[in-house]
Design a protein around this motif. Structure first.
Motif, PDB file in Angstrom:
ATOM      1  N   VAL A 126      -9.383   0.528  18.630  1.00  0.00           N
ATOM      2  CA  VAL A 126      -9.274   1.986  18.524  1.00  0.00           C
ATOM      3  C   VAL A 126     -10.518   2.658  19.096  1.00  0.00           C
ATOM      4  N   ALA A 127     -11.681   2.117  18.789  1.00  0.00           N
ATOM      5  CA  ALA A 127     -12.924   2.672  19.330  1.00  0.00           C
ATOM      6  C   ALA A 127     -12.973   2.526  20.850  1.00  0.00           C
ATOM      7  N   LEU A 128     -12.501   1.413  21.370  1.00  0.00           N
ATOM      8  CA  LEU A 128     -12.451   1.222  22.817  1.00  0.00           C
ATOM      9  C   LEU A 128     -11.532   2.247  23.468  1.00  0.00           C
ATOM     10  N   ALA A 129     -10.350   2.452  22.893  1.00  0.00           N
ATOM     11  CA  ALA A 129      -9.409   3.434  23.447  1.00  0.00           C
ATOM     12  C   ALA A 129      -9.997   4.841  23.374  1.00  0.00           C
ATOM     13  N   PHE A 144     -23.970   9.118  25.581  1.00  0.00           N
ATOM     14  CA  PHE A 144     -24.335   9.266  24.169  1.00  0.00           C
ATOM     15  C   PHE A 144     -23.173   9.788  23.320  1.00  0.00           C
ATOM     16  N   PRO A 145     -22.470  10.853  23.741  1.00  0.00           N
ATOM     17  CA  PRO A 145     -21.318  11.291  22.926  1.00  0.00           C
ATOM     18  C   PRO A 145     -20.232  10.235  22.803  1.00  0.00           C
ATOM     19  N   VAL A 146     -19.989   9.487  23.867  1.00  0.00           N
ATOM     20  CA  VAL A 146     -18.981   8.428  23.798  1.00  0.00           C
ATOM     21  C   VAL A 146     -19.393   7.364  22.792  1.00  0.00           C
ATOM     22  N   SER A 147     -20.664   6.977  22.819  1.00  0.00           N
ATOM     23  CA  SER A 147     -21.114   5.950  21.863  1.00  0.00           C
ATOM     24  C   SER A 147     -21.074   6.460  20.430  1.00  0.00           C
ATOM     25  N   VAL A 148     -21.393   7.725  20.225  1.00  0.00           N
ATOM     26  CA  VAL A 148     -21.328   8.294  18.868  1.00  0.00           C
ATOM     27  C   VAL A 148     -19.880   8.328  18.375  1.00  0.00           C
ATOM     28  N   ILE A 149     -18.961   8.739  19.241  1.00  0.00           N
ATOM     29  CA  ILE A 149     -17.542   8.763  18.871  1.00  0.00           C
ATOM     30  C   ILE A 149     -17.049   7.366  18.509  1.00  0.00           C
ATOM     31  N   CYS A 150     -17.395   6.390  19.321  1.00  0.00           N
ATOM     32  CA  CYS A 150     -16.939   5.014  19.071  1.00  0.00           C
ATOM     33  C   CYS A 150     -17.529   4.456  17.782  1.00  0.00           C
TER      34      CYS A 150
END
Length: 99
Positions: free
Chosen positions: A66-69, A82-88
Motif C-alpha cells: 500500500v505504501a509503495l502504491a 520528502f513528501p513521498v517518503s512522509v506519506i509512505c
C-alpha cells in the motif's frame, strides 16, 4: 584447493562478461532498440532489487504494498522526495497499527 578453483572460475566469468563488449563492439551502436535496452538496464536492475525490499521491509507485506502504491501515485502527481517518503512512512505506521 577447491576454493581457488571457484575463485578462478568466478574471475574468468566476471572478466569475460566485462571485456567481451569492449573487444567485440568497436563501432557505435545504431540500433534504436538496443540503445534503449541498454539505457534502461540500470533502472530495471535497481527496481528489481528495490521493490521486493520495500514490500518485505515492513511487518506485513500489505502495508509495504500500500505504501509503495501510494508513493508511486504521489510521485506521479508531482510530490517531491520528502513528501513521498512522509506519506509512505505514515501509511505504513497507520496500517500496521490496525493489522
Amino acid at each position: 584447493m577447491n576454493n581457488y578453483i571457484y575463485i578462478a572460475v568466478m574471475f574468468a566469468v566476471s572478466y569475460t562478461i566485462r571485456m567481451l563488449p569492449l573487444t567485440l563492439i568497436r563501432k557505435p551502436i545504431k540500433n534504436q532498440f538496443i540503445q534503449s535496452f541498454l539505457y534502461y538496464v540500470p533502472y530495471v536492475t535497481l527496481a528489481v532489487m528495490t521493490f521486493p525490499a520495500i514490500i518485505e521491509a515492513t511487518q506485513t507485506p500489505v502495508s509495504g504494498a500500500v505504501a509503495l502504491a501510494a508513493g508511486i501515485i504521489a510521485a506521479w502527481c508531482g510530490a517531491g522526495l520528502f513528501p513521498v517518503s512522509v506519506i509512505c512512512c505514515a501509511l505504513v505506521f497507520v496500517i500496521e497499527l490496525f493489522v
